[in-house]
Scaffold this active site. Sequence first.
Site, mmCIF file in Angstrom:
data_model
loop_
_atom_site.group_PDB
_atom_site.id
_atom_site.type_symbol
_atom_site.label_atom_id
_atom_site.label_comp_id
_atom_site.label_asym_id
_atom_site.label_seq_id
_atom_site.Cartn_x
_atom_site.Cartn_y
_atom_site.Cartn_z
ATOM 1 N N SER A 70 40.646 43.946 42.835
ATOM 2 C CA SER A 70 40.240 42.804 42.017
ATOM 3 C C SER A 70 40.519 41.511 42.770
ATOM 4 O O SER A 70 41.453 41.438 43.570
ATOM 5 C CB SER A 70 41.000 42.810 40.691
ATOM 6 O OG SER A 70 40.559 41.761 39.858
ATOM 7 N N ASP A 71 39.710 40.512 42.503
ATOM 8 C CA ASP A 71 39.949 39.187 43.057
ATOM 9 C C ASP A 71 39.414 38.147 42.081
ATOM 10 O O ASP A 71 38.417 38.387 41.396
ATOM 11 C CB ASP A 71 39.282 39.009 44.422
ATOM 12 C CG ASP A 71 39.896 37.856 45.187
ATOM 13 O OD1 ASP A 71 40.954 38.073 45.803
ATOM 14 O OD2 ASP A 71 39.340 36.741 45.155
ATOM 15 N N THR A 72 40.087 36.998 42.025
ATOM 16 C CA THR A 72 39.724 35.944 41.076
ATOM 17 C C THR A 72 39.608 34.613 41.794
ATOM 18 O O THR A 72 40.427 34.290 42.654
ATOM 19 C CB THR A 72 40.802 35.847 39.962
ATOM 20 O OG1 THR A 72 40.890 37.098 39.298
ATOM 21 C CG2 THR A 72 40.460 34.763 38.958
#
Length: 192
Positions: A70-72
Site C-alpha cells: 500500500s502507498d498513500t
Amino acid sequence: MNVILASASERRRELLKRIVNDFQIIVSDFDETKVKFNGNCGSYVMDLAKGKALSVASKLNKDESIIIGSDTIVFLEDKVLGKPADKEEAFNMLKLLSGKIHQVYSGLAVYNTLTKELITDYVCTEVKFSTIPDEVITSYIETGEPMDKAGAYGIQGYGGIFVEKIHGCYYNIIGLPLNRLYFLLRDMGVNL
C-alpha cells in the site's frame, strides 16, 4: 494462508488487525524513486503499492502467501505531497493545504506468491481543510506528528482538527482503505 503486510507503518498495521486476525510484517525495501509520477494519481499509487508487494515477494520461499502492498499520497493543485523532509517543508505543505480541498489517494496491491495473481486498486478521498493560522501550524509541527505522514498531517491524531469535512473513505486518509482491501482479499480467496 499466510498474510503479509509489506509496510513499516504502525497505522496500517493497526488497521489491518481489524480485518485479518493473523498476519506478519515484512518491510519492503522497494525504491519508490523508480516510479515516476505521470499525472495520474491512481496509477501512481497502484504502481508504488505493486512495487512494495513484489519486492517482499522476491524474498520469500515457495510457500503460499498473500502480500499486501500500500502507498498513500496527498494531491493538491497538480502537486504530489509525500512525507515532509523537514519542519520547513511540513510548514509549507500545511500552509498550502490550509483552507482548500485536496485529495488523498491510497494504492493497494494484493499478490498471491503461489498463483502469481496480482490485484491492484486505489481509493480517493476528498478532504476540506479549514483555514489554519500560522502559529497553529507551527505548534502542530512541534508535536512531531507531521513528519512521517503524506501531506504532513494525520487525521487520526492532532491533525484531525484541521479537517472541516471529508467525502469518501476515512481509513483511506489514514493509509489503508479497509473496505476496498477487504473485498480485494476476498477476491484473492482469503477467508476473513
